[in-house]
Motif scaffolding. Structure first.
Motif, PDB file in Angstrom:
ATOM      1  N   UNK B  68      40.313  36.534  43.346  1.00 51.68           N
ATOM      2  CA  UNK B  68      39.756  37.508  44.279  1.00 51.68           C
ATOM      3  C   UNK B  68      40.721  38.667  44.504  1.00 51.68           C
ATOM      4  N   UNK B  69      42.006  38.325  44.559  1.00 53.32           N
ATOM      5  CA  UNK B  69      43.027  39.353  44.766  1.00 53.32           C
ATOM      6  C   UNK B  69      42.975  40.399  43.663  1.00 53.32           C
ATOM      7  N   UNK B  70      42.934  39.936  42.415  1.00 56.38           N
ATOM      8  CA  UNK B  70      42.904  40.876  41.292  1.00 56.38           C
ATOM      9  C   UNK B  70      41.571  41.612  41.249  1.00 56.38           C
ATOM     10  N   UNK B  71      40.488  40.897  41.551  1.00 51.23           N
ATOM     11  CA  UNK B  71      39.171  41.544  41.528  1.00 51.23           C
ATOM     12  C   UNK B  71      39.109  42.657  42.563  1.00 51.23           C
ATOM     13  N   UNK B  72      39.651  42.406  43.757  1.00 49.25           N
ATOM     14  CA  UNK B  72      39.683  43.437  44.799  1.00 49.25           C
ATOM     15  C   UNK B  72      40.531  44.627  44.370  1.00 49.25           C
ATOM     16  N   UNK B  73      41.681  44.310  43.783  1.00 47.48           N
ATOM     17  CA  UNK B  73      42.595  45.364  43.344  1.00 47.48           C
ATOM     18  C   UNK B  73      41.892  46.261  42.324  1.00 47.48           C
ATOM     19  N   UNK B  74      41.178  45.633  41.395  1.00 46.02           N
ATOM     20  CA  UNK B  74      40.485  46.381  40.352  1.00 46.02           C
ATOM     21  C   UNK B  74      39.379  47.229  40.963  1.00 46.02           C
ATOM     22  N   UNK B  75      38.637  46.648  41.899  1.00 46.41           N
ATOM     23  CA  UNK B  75      37.523  47.371  42.489  1.00 46.41           C
ATOM     24  C   UNK B  75      38.032  48.575  43.288  1.00 46.41           C
ATOM     25  N   UNK B  76      39.114  48.363  44.046  1.00 51.28           N
ATOM     26  CA  UNK B  76      39.607  49.441  44.907  1.00 51.28           C
ATOM     27  C   UNK B  76      40.303  50.538  44.132  1.00 51.28           C
ATOM     28  N   UNK B  77      40.962  50.193  43.029  1.00 49.23           N
ATOM     29  CA  UNK B  77      41.788  51.188  42.354  1.00 49.23           C
ATOM     30  C   UNK B  77      41.146  51.795  41.123  1.00 49.23           C
ATOM     31  N   UNK B  78      40.283  51.054  40.457  1.00 43.69           N
ATOM     32  CA  UNK B  78      39.652  51.604  39.258  1.00 43.69           C
ATOM     33  C   UNK B  78      38.269  52.129  39.600  1.00 43.69           C
ATOM     34  N   UNK B  79      37.581  51.439  40.472  1.00 38.63           N
ATOM     35  CA  UNK B  79      36.244  51.878  40.853  1.00 38.63           C
ATOM     36  C   UNK B  79      35.221  51.506  39.793  1.00 38.63           C
ATOM     37  N   UNK B  80      34.236  52.363  39.615  1.00 37.24           N
ATOM     38  CA  UNK B  80      33.129  52.034  38.725  1.00 37.24           C
ATOM     39  C   UNK B  80      33.613  51.856  37.297  1.00 37.24           C
ATOM     40  N   UNK B  81      33.034  50.899  36.606  1.00 36.08           N
ATOM     41  CA  UNK B  81      33.377  50.690  35.206  1.00 36.08           C
ATOM     42  C   UNK B  81      34.673  49.952  34.988  1.00 36.08           C
ATOM     43  N   UNK B  82      35.317  49.495  36.078  1.00 31.69           N
ATOM     44  CA  UNK B  82      36.589  48.803  35.923  1.00 31.69           C
ATOM     45  C   UNK B  82      36.420  47.323  35.663  1.00 31.69           C
ATOM     46  N   UNK B  83      35.219  46.831  35.952  1.00 33.00           N
ATOM     47  CA  UNK B  83      34.960  45.397  35.860  1.00 33.00           C
ATOM     48  C   UNK B  83      35.226  44.846  34.457  1.00 33.00           C
ATOM     49  N   UNK B  84      34.933  45.655  33.434  1.00 30.70           N
ATOM     50  CA  UNK B  84      35.066  45.177  32.049  1.00 30.70           C
ATOM     51  C   UNK B  84      36.508  44.834  31.709  1.00 30.70           C
ATOM     52  N   UNK B  85      37.446  45.476  32.406  1.00 27.31           N
ATOM     53  CA  UNK B  85      38.848  45.286  32.055  1.00 27.31           C
ATOM     54  C   UNK B  85      39.492  44.194  32.881  1.00 27.31           C
ATOM     55  N   UNK B  86      38.665  43.490  33.658  1.00 23.53           N
ATOM     56  CA  UNK B  86      39.214  42.432  34.511  1.00 23.53           C
ATOM     57  C   UNK B  86      40.013  41.395  33.732  1.00 23.53           C
ATOM     58  N   UNK B  87      39.499  40.883  32.599  1.00 30.11           N
ATOM     59  CA  UNK B  87      40.271  39.843  31.901  1.00 30.11           C
ATOM     60  C   UNK B  87      41.683  40.294  31.552  1.00 30.11           C
ATOM     61  N   UNK B  88      41.814  41.518  31.077  1.00 31.40           N
ATOM     62  CA  UNK B  88      43.145  42.000  30.692  1.00 31.40           C
ATOM     63  C   UNK B  88      44.053  42.127  31.911  1.00 31.40           C
ATOM     64  N   UNK B  89      43.531  42.788  32.971  1.00 30.13           N
ATOM     65  CA  UNK B  89      44.349  43.000  34.160  1.00 30.13           C
ATOM     66  C   UNK B  89      44.733  41.661  34.791  1.00 30.13           C
ATOM     67  N   UNK B  90      43.790  40.731  34.807  1.00 29.00           N
ATOM     68  CA  UNK B  90      44.066  39.412  35.386  1.00 29.00           C
ATOM     69  C   UNK B  90      45.153  38.695  34.592  1.00 29.00           C
ATOM     70  N   UNK B  91      45.032  38.738  33.276  1.00 24.80           N
ATOM     71  CA  UNK B  91      46.039  38.102  32.431  1.00 24.80           C
ATOM     72  C   UNK B  91      47.411  38.721  32.670  1.00 24.80           C
ATOM     73  N   UNK B  92      47.432  40.046  32.734  1.00 24.83           N
ATOM     74  CA  UNK B  92      48.689  40.757  32.955  1.00 24.83           C
ATOM     75  C   UNK B  92      49.328  40.310  34.269  1.00 24.83           C
ATOM     76  N   UNK B  93      48.523  40.288  35.322  1.00 19.49           N
ATOM     77  CA  UNK B  93      49.051  39.936  36.641  1.00 19.49           C
ATOM     78  C   UNK B  93      49.580  38.515  36.653  1.00 19.49           C
TER      79      UNK B  93
END
Lengths: 135, 244
Positions: B68-93
C-alpha cells in the motif's frame, strides 16, 4: 454503570405504568447514541486509513519529511557542482584551454544546483498550499 | 576487533572466482548479500501472503503495508498512467529497503554502500525513464528542457541548465543513497573504535552515542529507500507529463 440505572429508576418513578415500552425506547435511544459515537470514531479512523505508516513514517501522503528534503537539497547542489566541474576540467584537458572551460562549467553547475533546489522548494510549497500541487 | 580501519567493512571479497573471458565476474560478498536480500524479500512477500486471509494476520498485514505504501507513493507522485510501472517501482523499493536494513545486521555487508551498485540502479531508472518519455511523447519529450513562459534570451541560459540537470539526475540519485549508507556505517565503526580504545573508564559515552546512532541508521535505511523510489517516481512523472 451507575448512570443508566439511576436514569431508569428516575423514569420508573415518573411513569410507572408505561414502563416496559419506555424502557424499550430508552434502550433503543441508547443504542442509537452508541452507534452514533461509533460512526464518529469510524469516520475519524477512515481519515487516517490511507496512512499505512502512520503520521510519522508516512511520506507518501504528506510532503517529504524534513530530513528527506534536507538530503535532497544538499546532495543536489554538491553533485551539480562536482559533475559540472569535472566536465569542465575534462574538456579543458581535451582542448588544452586550462582554467577557462572549468570556470564556465562551474558557474553553470552552480546555476544547475540552484535551479534544482528552487524546483524542489517550489514543489514543496505547492504541496503545502493545496493538497496535490503537482500540475 | 581484527579490522581496525573503519573502511575495512566495505572491502569486496571474492567468494567464488568466475573469470568470464577477460571480465572478472566473481561471486563476491556484495553479490552474496544482494542475493540474501532478494531471497529474504521473496520469502517475506510470498510466505506472508500464502494465507490470503480476508482479515490479515501480522505477517500479511506487514506485506500489505509495504504494498500500500508503494502504491500510494506511485499514485501521489506519478499520477495517471503510473500504475503500469508499479512492479518495477515496488521491486526497486523492496530491494533497496532489504539491502539497507540487512546492512544493520552485525557482520553483514551493505551492497548499497558501494556507488557502483546504486549507480547501476540509478542508470536503469534514468535510461528507462528517458525511453518511456520518448515513446509516450515523441519529440514532445524535449519540452522538458524548455521551461514555458520564459523570454528567449533567458532560454539561452536556462536550456543548458535544464539539460545538465537532467543528466546529473542519475549521479545525484546514486550519490545520495551510497553516501548515506557509507557515512552511517563508517560513523558506527569509528565510534565503535572509540569505545574499545577508551575502555571501561570512558567508553560509555561513545557507547551511548552508538545506541542513538544505530536507531538513526535504521531510520536512514528506510528513509533512503523511500527517497530513492520517490525520486524515481518523480522522474517517471516528468517522462509521462513533460512540460510543466
Amino acid at each position: 454503570m451507575s448512570g443508566p440505572r439511576k436514569d431508569r429508576d428516575h423514569a420508573g418513578k415518573q411513569e410507572a405504568d408505561s414502563a416496559p415500552p419506555d424502557d424499550e425506547q430508552r434502550v433503543f435511544l441508547q443504542e442509537r447514541e452508541a452507534l452514533k459515537a461509533l460512526d464518529a470514531r469510524l469516520k475519524k479512523a477512515r481519515e487516517h486509513e490511507s496512512d499505512p505508516f502512520g503520521d510519522r513514517l508516512n511520506p507518501a501522503r504528506r510532503p517529504d519529511s524534513a530530513q528527506a528534503m534536507a538530503w535532497r537539497i544538499s546532495v543536489e547542489i554538491v553533485v551539480a557542482l562536482g559533475v559540472c566541474g569535472f566536465i569542465g576540467w575534462w574538456l579543458d584537458k581535451w582542448f588544452d584551454t586550462k582554467p577557462w572551460l572549468m570556470v564556465v562549467f562551474l558557474l553553470l553547475g552552480f546555476g544547475v544546483g540552484i535551479r534544482n533546489v528552487y524546483r524542489i522548494g517550489r514543489d514543496a510549497m505547492d504541496e503545502g498550499t493545496d493538497g496535490d500541487g503537482r500540475e | 576487533m581484527e579490522e581496525h580501519s573503519p573502511l575495512a567493512q566495505f572491502e569486496i571479497k571474492k567468494l567464488i572466482e568466475i573469470p568470464l573471458g577477460g571480465i572478472d565476474a566473481s561471486f563476491t560478498n556484495s553479490s552474496l548479500w544482494m542475493m540474501i536480500s532478494i531471497i529474504l524479500a521473496t520469502a517475506f512477500l510470498t510466505l506472508s501472503m500464502r494465507g490470503r486471509a480476508m482479515v490479515p494476520g501480522r505477517w500479511q498485514s506487514m506485506a500489505e503495508l509495504v504494498y500500500e505504501f508503494v502504491a500510494n507513493m506511485l499514485r501521489d507522485n506519478v499520477g495517471s498512467g503510473g500504475r503500469r510501472y508499479f512492479p518495477f517501482i515496488f521491486t526497486l523499493f523492496v530491494f533497496i529497503l532489504f539491502n539497507n536494513s540487512l546492512g544493520m545486521v552485525p557482520y553483514s555487508f551493505t551492497p548499497t554502500s558501494h556507488i557502483i551498485v546504486t549507480f547501476a540502479m540509478a542508470v536503469v531508472v534514468f535510461i528507462g525513464v528517458t525511453i518511456i518519455g520518448f515513446i509516450k511523447n515523441g519529440t514532445g519529450f524535449l519540452k522538458l528542457f524548455v521551461p514555458s513562459g520564459v523570454p528567449w534570451f533567458l532560454l539561452i541560459i536556462l536550456v543548458p541548465i535544464e539539460v545538465i540537470s537532467y543528466f546529473v539526475r542519475p549521479i545525484s540519485l546514486s550519490v545520495r543513497l551510497f553516501a548515506n549508507m557509507m557515512a552511517g556505517h563508517t560513523m558506527l565503526k569509528v565510534f565503535g573504535g572509540f569505545v574499545v580504545s577508551l575502555g571501561l573508564l570512558a567508553g560509555w559515552a561513545p557507547l551511548l552515542f552508538i545506541i542513538a546512532l544505530t536507531g538513526m541508521e535504521i531510520g536512514i535505511a528506510m528513509l533512503q529507500a523511500y527517497v530513492f523510489t520517490v525520486l524515481s517516481c518523480l522522474y517517471l512523472h516528468d517522462a509521462l507529463h513533460p512540460g510543466h
